[in-house]
Design a protein around this motif. Structure first.
Motif, PDB file in Angstrom:
ATOM      1  N   ASP A   8       0.822  -1.210   0.000  1.00  0.00           N
ATOM      2  CA  ASP A   8       0.000   0.000   0.000  1.00  0.00           C
ATOM      3  C   ASP A   8       0.857   1.262   0.000  1.00  0.00           C
ATOM      4  O   ASP A   8       0.425   2.320  -0.461  1.00  0.00           O
ATOM      5  N   LYS A   9       2.102   1.164   0.486  1.00  0.00           N
ATOM      6  CA  LYS A   9       2.998   2.323   0.443  1.00  0.00           C
ATOM      7  C   LYS A   9       3.356   2.650  -1.006  1.00  0.00           C
ATOM      8  O   LYS A   9       3.413   3.820  -1.396  1.00  0.00           O
ATOM      9  N   LEU A  10       3.584   1.603  -1.801  1.00  0.00           N
ATOM     10  CA  LEU A  10       3.863   1.818  -3.221  1.00  0.00           C
ATOM     11  C   LEU A  10       2.652   2.427  -3.909  1.00  0.00           C
ATOM     12  O   LEU A  10       2.775   3.368  -4.700  1.00  0.00           O
ATOM     13  N   PHE A  11       1.457   1.890  -3.620  1.00  0.00           N
ATOM     14  CA  PHE A  11       0.240   2.428  -4.228  1.00  0.00           C
ATOM     15  C   PHE A  11       0.053   3.897  -3.867  1.00  0.00           C
ATOM     16  O   PHE A  11      -0.412   4.694  -4.684  1.00  0.00           O
ATOM     17  N   LEU A  12       0.417   4.262  -2.639  1.00  0.00           N
ATOM     18  CA  LEU A  12       0.296   5.656  -2.218  1.00  0.00           C
ATOM     19  C   LEU A  12       1.199   6.548  -3.060  1.00  0.00           C
ATOM     20  O   LEU A  12       0.784   7.631  -3.497  1.00  0.00           O
ATOM     21  N   GLU A  13       2.416   6.092  -3.316  1.00  0.00           N
ATOM     22  CA  GLU A  13       3.341   6.892  -4.116  1.00  0.00           C
ATOM     23  C   GLU A  13       2.837   7.046  -5.551  1.00  0.00           C
ATOM     24  O   GLU A  13       3.039   8.080  -6.185  1.00  0.00           O
ATOM     25  N   LEU A  14       2.174   6.018  -6.070  1.00  0.00           N
ATOM     26  CA  LEU A  14       1.714   6.046  -7.455  1.00  0.00           C
ATOM     27  C   LEU A  14       0.308   6.616  -7.600  1.00  0.00           C
ATOM     28  O   LEU A  14      -0.217   6.689  -8.708  1.00  0.00           O
ATOM     29  N   SER A  15      -0.308   6.992  -6.485  1.00  0.00           N
ATOM     30  CA  SER A  15      -1.672   7.520  -6.546  1.00  0.00           C
ATOM     31  C   SER A  15      -1.716   8.933  -7.112  1.00  0.00           C
ATOM     32  O   SER A  15      -2.774   9.422  -7.497  1.00  0.00           O
ATOM     33  N   SER A  16      -0.567   9.595  -7.165  1.00  0.00           N
ATOM     34  CA  SER A  16      -0.488  10.948  -7.709  1.00  0.00           C
ATOM     35  C   SER A  16      -0.118  10.890  -9.184  1.00  0.00           C
ATOM     36  O   SER A  16       0.885  10.280  -9.555  1.00  0.00           O
ATOM     37  N   GLU A  17      -0.930  11.525 -10.022  1.00  0.00           N
ATOM     38  CA  GLU A  17      -0.651  11.535 -11.457  1.00  0.00           C
ATOM     39  C   GLU A  17       0.667  12.236 -11.749  1.00  0.00           C
ATOM     40  O   GLU A  17       1.410  11.840 -12.649  1.00  0.00           O
ATOM     41  N   SER A  18       0.988  13.275 -10.970  1.00  0.00           N
ATOM     42  CA  SER A  18       2.244  13.993 -11.212  1.00  0.00           C
ATOM     43  C   SER A  18       3.451  13.112 -10.914  1.00  0.00           C
ATOM     44  O   SER A  18       4.471  13.174 -11.609  1.00  0.00           O
ATOM     45  N   ARG A  19       3.348  12.244  -9.895  1.00  0.00           N
ATOM     46  CA  ARG A  19       4.471  11.355  -9.595  1.00  0.00           C
ATOM     47  C   ARG A  19       4.610  10.265 -10.657  1.00  0.00           C
ATOM     48  O   ARG A  19       5.723   9.865 -11.005  1.00  0.00           O
ATOM     49  N   LEU A  20       3.482   9.783 -11.170  1.00  0.00           N
ATOM     50  CA  LEU A  20       3.542   8.810 -12.260  1.00  0.00           C
ATOM     51  C   LEU A  20       4.167   9.441 -13.505  1.00  0.00           C
ATOM     52  O   LEU A  20       5.001   8.825 -14.177  1.00  0.00           O
ATOM     53  N   ASP A  21       3.751  10.667 -13.818  1.00  0.00           N
ATOM     54  CA  ASP A  21       4.328  11.364 -14.971  1.00  0.00           C
ATOM     55  C   ASP A  21       5.825  11.577 -14.775  1.00  0.00           C
ATOM     56  O   ASP A  21       6.615  11.446 -15.719  1.00  0.00           O
ATOM     57  N   LEU A  22       6.205  11.910 -13.554  1.00  0.00           N
ATOM     58  CA  LEU A  22       7.617  12.114 -13.242  1.00  0.00           C
ATOM     59  C   LEU A  22       8.409  10.833 -13.487  1.00  0.00           C
ATOM     60  O   LEU A  22       9.481  10.842 -14.102  1.00  0.00           O
ATOM     61  N   LEU A  23       7.871   9.718 -13.025  1.00  0.00           N
ATOM     62  CA  LEU A  23       8.558   8.440 -13.196  1.00  0.00           C
ATOM     63  C   LEU A  23       8.672   8.076 -14.676  1.00  0.00           C
ATOM     64  O   LEU A  23       9.705   7.574 -15.130  1.00  0.00           O
ATOM     65  N   ARG A  24       7.615   8.342 -15.435  1.00  0.00           N
ATOM     66  CA  ARG A  24       7.656   8.050 -16.875  1.00  0.00           C
ATOM     67  C   ARG A  24       8.712   8.901 -17.578  1.00  0.00           C
ATOM     68  O   ARG A  24       9.427   8.420 -18.465  1.00  0.00           O
ATOM     69  N   GLU A  25       8.794  10.173 -17.201  1.00  0.00           N
ATOM     70  CA  GLU A  25       9.792  11.054 -17.811  1.00  0.00           C
ATOM     71  C   GLU A  25      11.206  10.556 -17.521  1.00  0.00           C
ATOM     72  O   GLU A  25      12.066  10.540 -18.408  1.00  0.00           O
ATOM     73  N   LEU A  26      11.432  10.112 -16.283  1.00  0.00           N
ATOM     74  CA  LEU A  26      12.774   9.684 -15.898  1.00  0.00           C
ATOM     75  C   LEU A  26      13.096   8.278 -16.387  1.00  0.00           C
ATOM     76  O   LEU A  26      14.262   7.890 -16.421  1.00  0.00           O
TER      77      LEU A  26
END
Length: 251
Positions: A8-26
């Motif tokens: 659930d900690k991982l899901f919390l980090e990925l629950s933000s669209e901006s963090r997902l976009d950040l990860l995709r960019e990197l």
């Protein structure tokens, strides 16, 4: 021994669209904080905060020259996330569907259907299927819950004369198909399955898949797609069950 970290900690980090976009960019390119903030239209403060969270979660890391990149763990998470995003986007559909007959490898890959379009109306799906059969050029492989007119209609015969490879998997209890005249040569290859896991059509250019409703009759609501990953998923699923199918007995 330390307790395992909860997912659930991982899901919390990925629950933000901006963090997902950040990860995709990197994942795609090493970037410094300023360039990343510009691409994602974040303030410097917000970009710094998000980078720290993602670094602490081990999804990204800071390189010696100051740029950031996705870690191997972060890249793996991104590879798995399309399936979660896909089922979440269509959660109302999947809440009412039975996918228990699908092998786990196909459940893990279900995100490959994400570029498909959901068709909920039965007549819309039937029309789409008829059009799909009419456009086929090389092969038409299908799993269907009954014999249906699609197995015996003139379209199959006409396409078969042009060399189209027709294969149908049907419930084993329907074999042999009594609708065929004794001694008639079918225009398709036929195999029986103990249970149909999905209504499926796979061709060289298009595909369709409908999962069975929970405790109800087939309604043909499902996904239609043309992109390569969608087609690969439908082809692979058909061939998986085709290899397990029982050959139709000779009439």
């Amino acid at each position: 021994m330390a307790p395992p970290e909860k997912v659930d900690k991982l899901f919390l980090e990925l629950s933000s669209e901006s963090r997902l976009d950040l990860l995709r960019e990197l994942e795609a390119k090493e970037l410094r904080m300023g360039e990343l903030a510009r691409r994602l239209r974040l303030t410097a403060t917000e970009a710094t905060r998000q980078l720290k969270r993602m670094t602490d979660a081990l999804l990204i890391r800071r390189l010696p020259q100051g740029a950031y990149t996705a870690t191997t763990y972060g890249r793996l998470v991104l590879q798995l996330s399309p399936s979660l995003e896909f089922v979440s986007r269509h959660r109302e559909y999947f809440t009412t569907r039975d996918l228990s007959q699908l092998p786990h490898p196909f459940l893990n890959r279900i995100g490959e259907l994400s570029q498909g379009t959901l068709h909920m109306e039965t007549m819309e799906t039937i029309v789409t299927g008829e059009q799909l059969m009419g456009r086929v050029k090389r092969y038409f492989w299908a799993m269907v819950p009954g014999p249906g007119s699609e197995l015996l209609g003139p379209t199959v015969h006409e396409q078969r004369l042009r060399g189209v490879d027709f294969r149908f998997a049907v419930p084993a209890e329907l074999l042999p198909l009594k609708a065929l005249p004794p001694g008639a040569e079918p225009d398709f290859k036929l195999r029986g399955l103990p249970q149909i896991p999905a209504i499926l059509a796979a061709t060289d250019a298009e595909g369709f898949v409908s999962f069975p409703p929970i405790g109800g009759r087939w309604d043909y609501a499902g996904f239609y797609g043309k992109d390569p990953t969608f087609l690969q998923w439908t082809r692979d699923l058909f061939l998986h069950f085709w290899e397990q199918g029982k050959r139709a007995p000779t009439l």
